[in-house]
Design a protein around this motif. Structure first.
Motif, PDB file in Angstrom:
ATOM      1  N   PRO A 101       0.938  -1.373   0.006  1.00 19.09           N
ATOM      2  CA  PRO A 101      -0.023  -0.168  -0.017  1.00 19.09           C
ATOM      3  C   PRO A 101       0.803   1.150   0.035  1.00 19.09           C
ATOM      4  CG  PRO A 101      -0.811  -1.574   1.643  1.00 19.09           C
ATOM      5  CD  PRO A 101       0.473  -2.070   1.064  1.00 19.09           C
ATOM      6  N   PRO A 102       0.502   2.169  -0.701  1.00 14.96           N
ATOM      7  CA  PRO A 102      -0.750   2.480  -1.691  1.00 14.96           C
ATOM      8  C   PRO A 102      -0.523   1.793  -3.026  1.00 14.96           C
ATOM      9  CG  PRO A 102       0.575   4.243  -1.506  1.00 14.96           C
ATOM     10  CD  PRO A 102       1.362   3.276  -0.574  1.00 14.96           C
ATOM     11  N   VAL A 103       0.314   1.148  -3.526  1.00 11.59           N
ATOM     12  CA  VAL A 103       0.477   0.557  -4.730  1.00 11.59           C
ATOM     13  C   VAL A 103      -0.383  -0.643  -4.867  1.00 11.59           C
ATOM     14  CG1 VAL A 103       2.180  -0.470  -6.332  1.00 11.59           C
ATOM     15  CG2 VAL A 103       2.977   1.399  -5.018  1.00 11.59           C
ATOM     16  N   VAL A 104      -1.259  -0.512  -5.994  1.00 11.16           N
ATOM     17  CA  VAL A 104      -2.421  -1.573  -6.140  1.00 11.16           C
ATOM     18  C   VAL A 104      -1.870  -2.377  -7.360  1.00 11.16           C
ATOM     19  CG1 VAL A 104      -4.688  -2.108  -6.850  1.00 11.16           C
ATOM     20  CG2 VAL A 104      -4.168  -0.011  -5.391  1.00 11.16           C
ATOM     21  N   ASP A 105      -1.086  -1.985  -8.221  1.00 10.40           N
ATOM     22  CA  ASP A 105      -0.598  -2.590  -9.310  1.00 10.40           C
ATOM     23  C   ASP A 105       0.573  -1.739  -9.900  1.00 10.40           C
ATOM     24  OD1 ASP A 105      -0.261  -4.578 -11.117  1.00 10.40           O
ATOM     25  OD2 ASP A 105      -2.211  -4.187 -12.406  1.00 10.40           O
ATOM     26  N   ALA A 106       1.492  -2.644 -10.575  1.00 11.80           N
ATOM     27  CA  ALA A 106       2.890  -2.007 -11.188  1.00 11.80           C
ATOM     28  C   ALA A 106       2.911  -2.619 -12.434  1.00 11.80           C
ATOM     29  CB  ALA A 106       4.130  -2.034 -10.276  1.00 11.80           C
ATOM     30  N   VAL A 107       3.473  -1.831 -13.461  1.00 10.97           N
ATOM     31  CA  VAL A 107       3.620  -2.471 -14.782  1.00 10.97           C
ATOM     32  C   VAL A 107       5.141  -1.979 -15.266  1.00 10.97           C
ATOM     33  CG1 VAL A 107       2.678  -2.671 -17.130  1.00 10.97           C
ATOM     34  CG2 VAL A 107       1.183  -2.594 -15.512  1.00 10.97           C
ATOM     35  N   LYS A 108       5.993  -2.991 -15.514  1.00  6.73           N
ATOM     36  CA  LYS A 108       7.072  -2.558 -16.120  1.00  6.73           C
ATOM     37  C   LYS A 108       7.276  -2.210 -17.375  1.00  6.73           C
ATOM     38  CE  LYS A 108      11.592  -5.422 -16.364  1.00  6.73           C
ATOM     39  NZ  LYS A 108      12.198  -6.543 -16.341  1.00  6.73           N
ATOM     40  N   ASP A 109       8.328  -1.449 -17.926  1.00  8.10           N
ATOM     41  CA  ASP A 109       8.379  -0.853 -19.183  1.00  8.10           C
ATOM     42  C   ASP A 109       7.402   0.082 -19.674  1.00  8.10           C
ATOM     43  OD1 ASP A 109      10.577  -0.609 -21.126  1.00  8.10           O
ATOM     44  OD2 ASP A 109       9.747  -2.350 -22.289  1.00  8.10           O
ATOM     45  N   VAL A 110       6.762   0.922 -18.852  1.00  9.01           N
ATOM     46  CA  VAL A 110       5.701   1.610 -19.356  1.00  9.01           C
ATOM     47  C   VAL A 110       6.250   2.899 -18.998  1.00  9.01           C
ATOM     48  CG1 VAL A 110       3.380   2.052 -18.852  1.00  9.01           C
ATOM     49  CG2 VAL A 110       3.915  -0.229 -19.141  1.00  9.01           C
ATOM     50  N   GLN A 111       5.966   4.026 -19.920  1.00 10.24           N
ATOM     51  CA  GLN A 111       6.447   5.373 -19.699  1.00 10.24           C
ATOM     52  C   GLN A 111       5.358   6.337 -19.731  1.00 10.24           C
ATOM     53  OE1 GLN A 111       9.818   5.823 -21.989  1.00 10.24           O
ATOM     54  NE2 GLN A 111       8.778   6.487 -23.868  1.00 10.24           N
ATOM     55  N   ASP A 112       4.293   6.077 -20.063  1.00 10.36           N
ATOM     56  CA  ASP A 112       3.149   6.974 -20.603  1.00 10.36           C
ATOM     57  C   ASP A 112       1.622   6.146 -20.652  1.00 10.36           C
ATOM     58  OD1 ASP A 112       3.422   5.855 -23.105  1.00 10.36           O
ATOM     59  OD2 ASP A 112       3.628   7.799 -23.907  1.00 10.36           O
ATOM     60  N   GLU A 113       0.688   7.088 -20.603  1.00  8.32           N
ATOM     61  CA  GLU A 113      -0.597   6.267 -20.424  1.00  8.32           C
ATOM     62  C   GLU A 113      -1.114   5.482 -21.813  1.00  8.32           C
ATOM     63  OE1 GLU A 113      -5.171   7.283 -19.825  1.00  8.32           O
ATOM     64  OE2 GLU A 113      -3.804   8.704 -19.271  1.00  8.32           O
ATOM     65  N   ALA A 114      -0.491   6.099 -22.765  1.00  8.78           N
ATOM     66  CA  ALA A 114      -0.696   5.236 -24.117  1.00  8.78           C
ATOM     67  C   ALA A 114      -0.079   3.623 -23.984  1.00  8.78           C
ATOM     68  CB  ALA A 114      -0.060   5.806 -25.289  1.00  8.78           C
ATOM     69  N   GLU A 115       1.073   3.704 -23.555  1.00 14.19           N
ATOM     70  CA  GLU A 115       1.604   2.130 -23.260  1.00 14.19           C
ATOM     71  C   GLU A 115       0.891   1.548 -22.121  1.00 14.19           C
ATOM     72  OE1 GLU A 115       5.822   2.368 -22.771  1.00 14.19           O
ATOM     73  OE2 GLU A 115       5.927   3.410 -24.583  1.00 14.19           O
ATOM     74  N   MET A 116       0.361   2.252 -21.098  1.00  9.69           N
ATOM     75  CA  MET A 116      -0.089   1.670 -19.955  1.00  9.69           C
ATOM     76  C   MET A 116      -1.346   0.959 -20.523  1.00  9.69           C
ATOM     77  SD  MET A 116       0.207   1.260 -16.985  1.00  9.69           S
ATOM     78  CE  MET A 116      -0.677   0.796 -15.345  1.00  9.69           C
ATOM     79  N   ARG A 117      -2.107   1.581 -21.481  1.00  5.42           N
ATOM     80  CA  ARG A 117      -3.421   1.323 -21.982  1.00  5.42           C
ATOM     81  C   ARG A 117      -3.121  -0.113 -22.786  1.00  5.42           C
ATOM     82  NH1 ARG A 117      -8.278   3.374 -21.637  1.00  5.42           N
ATOM     83  NH2 ARG A 117      -8.413   5.563 -20.664  1.00  5.42           N
ATOM     84  N   CYS A 118      -2.042  -0.216 -23.639  1.00  4.40           N
ATOM     85  CA  CYS A 118      -1.808  -1.424 -24.272  1.00  4.40           C
ATOM     86  C   CYS A 118      -1.241  -2.552 -23.275  1.00  4.40           C
ATOM     87  CB  CYS A 118      -0.582  -1.078 -25.119  1.00  4.40           C
ATOM     88  SG  CYS A 118      -1.153   0.088 -26.359  1.00  4.40           S
ATOM     89  N   ALA A 119      -0.884  -2.345 -21.913  1.00  3.20           N
ATOM     90  CA  ALA A 119      -0.498  -3.368 -21.329  1.00  3.20           C
ATOM     91  C   ALA A 119      -1.834  -4.215 -20.677  1.00  3.20           C
ATOM     92  CB  ALA A 119       0.283  -2.846 -20.170  1.00  3.20           C
ATOM     93  N   PHE A 120      -2.967  -3.572 -20.685  1.00  2.68           N
ATOM     94  CA  PHE A 120      -4.130  -4.206 -20.611  1.00  2.68           C
ATOM     95  C   PHE A 120      -5.198  -4.755 -21.532  1.00  2.68           C
ATOM     96  CE2 PHE A 120      -3.033  -1.502 -16.888  1.00  2.68           C
ATOM     97  CZ  PHE A 120      -3.311  -2.573 -15.637  1.00  2.68           C
ATOM     98  N   LEU A 121      -5.991  -5.615 -20.983  1.00  5.18           N
ATOM     99  CA  LEU A 121      -7.028  -5.990 -22.081  1.00  5.18           C
ATOM    100  C   LEU A 121      -7.893  -5.175 -22.453  1.00  5.18           C
ATOM    101  CD1 LEU A 121      -7.827  -8.958 -23.106  1.00  5.18           C
ATOM    102  CD2 LEU A 121      -9.389  -9.079 -21.117  1.00  5.18           C
ATOM    103  N   TYR A 122      -8.080  -5.105 -23.749  1.00  2.26           N
ATOM    104  CA  TYR A 122      -9.254  -4.093 -24.373  1.00  2.26           C
ATOM    105  C   TYR A 122      -8.564  -2.559 -24.158  1.00  2.26           C
ATOM    106  CZ  TYR A 122     -12.167  -8.342 -24.515  1.00  2.26           C
ATOM    107  OH  TYR A 122     -12.499  -9.596 -25.069  1.00  2.26           O
ATOM    108  N   GLN A 123      -7.456  -2.499 -24.123  1.00  3.79           N
ATOM    109  CA  GLN A 123      -6.991  -0.940 -23.976  1.00  3.79           C
ATOM    110  C   GLN A 123      -7.241  -0.510 -22.644  1.00  3.79           C
ATOM    111  OE1 GLN A 123      -4.504   0.086 -26.333  1.00  3.79           O
ATOM    112  NE2 GLN A 123      -4.836  -1.943 -27.000  1.00  3.79           N
ATOM    113  N   GLY A 124      -7.664  -1.236 -21.748  1.00  3.06           N
ATOM    114  CA  GLY A 124      -8.406  -0.801 -20.447  1.00  3.06           C
ATOM    115  C   GLY A 124      -9.864  -0.419 -20.297  1.00  3.06           C
ATOM    116  N   THR A 125     -10.441  -0.605 -21.545  1.00  2.00           N
ATOM    117  CA  THR A 125     -11.822  -0.253 -21.505  1.00  2.00           C
ATOM    118  C   THR A 125     -12.706  -1.211 -21.037  1.00  2.00           C
ATOM    119  OG1 THR A 125     -11.943  -0.905 -23.805  1.00  2.00           O
ATOM    120  CG2 THR A 125     -11.554   1.290 -23.219  1.00  2.00           C
ATOM    121  N   ALA A 126     -12.179  -2.282 -20.563  1.00  2.00           N
ATOM    122  CA  ALA A 126     -13.140  -3.625 -19.996  1.00  2.00           C
ATOM    123  C   ALA A 126     -12.433  -4.556 -19.394  1.00  2.00           C
ATOM    124  CB  ALA A 126     -14.045  -4.250 -21.312  1.00  2.00           C
TER     125      ALA A 126
END
Length: 163
Positions: A101-126
């Motif tokens: 806490p307070p870290v819920v999740d961490a993603v490696k090799d991500v530097q902006d939100e565009a790359e962050m969305r690509c790391a999630f299923l359906y671009q983070g929309t579902a």
């Protein structure tokens, strides 16, 4: 029932599928003798003269340095560092990836939100990662490890207030 055949499949019949495959070429069992009546030694010498010396290609054909895409990411990372969107730290990647806490999740090799969305299923929309992008209680923080690897941490702002 007058239109059904004996087996009850109806009068409509689809013809079997015929594949138009190219004919197979026969493999030659033995090489054909050449038309030239030259002795074998002269043939070998003429072949050696005809072929220029080929230098062996090095086994390591990889290009030196980063690719175009990697160069773009590095330039973007420098700009984000100057703007203060990425924070340079002295921690290792393993330390930044910890989920305490307070870290819920961490993603490696991500530097902006565009790359962050690509790391999630359906671009983070579902799916399971949708809550991080739609709910206001989650915040993204971007860090740069001491070896230069960007890490994105997802913080729960409510747990930050309670601490």
């Amino acid at each position: 029932m007058k239109h059904l055949s004996r087996r009850g499949r109806g009068g409509f019949n689809v013809p079997p599928c015929k594949r138009n495959l190219p004919p197979k070429k026969p493999k030659p069992d033995q090489p054909k003798p050449e038309q030239n009546n030259t002795p074998p030694q002269e043939e070998a010498e003429s072949k050696q003269e005809a072929k220029p010396e080929e230098q062996p290609m090095p086994a390591d054909d990889k290009p030196k340095g980063p690719s175009k895409r990697q160069m773009r990411r590095l330039k973007l990372r420098e700009r984000l560092l100057k703007e203060g969107r990425i924070v340079q730290t002295e921690y290792t990647v393993a330390r930044l990836m910890r989920r305490k806490p307070p870290v819920v999740d961490a993603v490696k090799d991500v530097q902006d939100e565009a790359e962050m969305r690509c790391a999630f299923l359906y671009q983070g929309t579902a799916g399971a990662g949708e809550k991080y992008f739609t709910q206001a209680k989650y915040k993204f923080k971007y860090f740069l490890a001491k070896d230069g690897t960007p890490v994105c941490q997802i913080h729960d702002t409510l747990s930050m207030i309670l601490m």
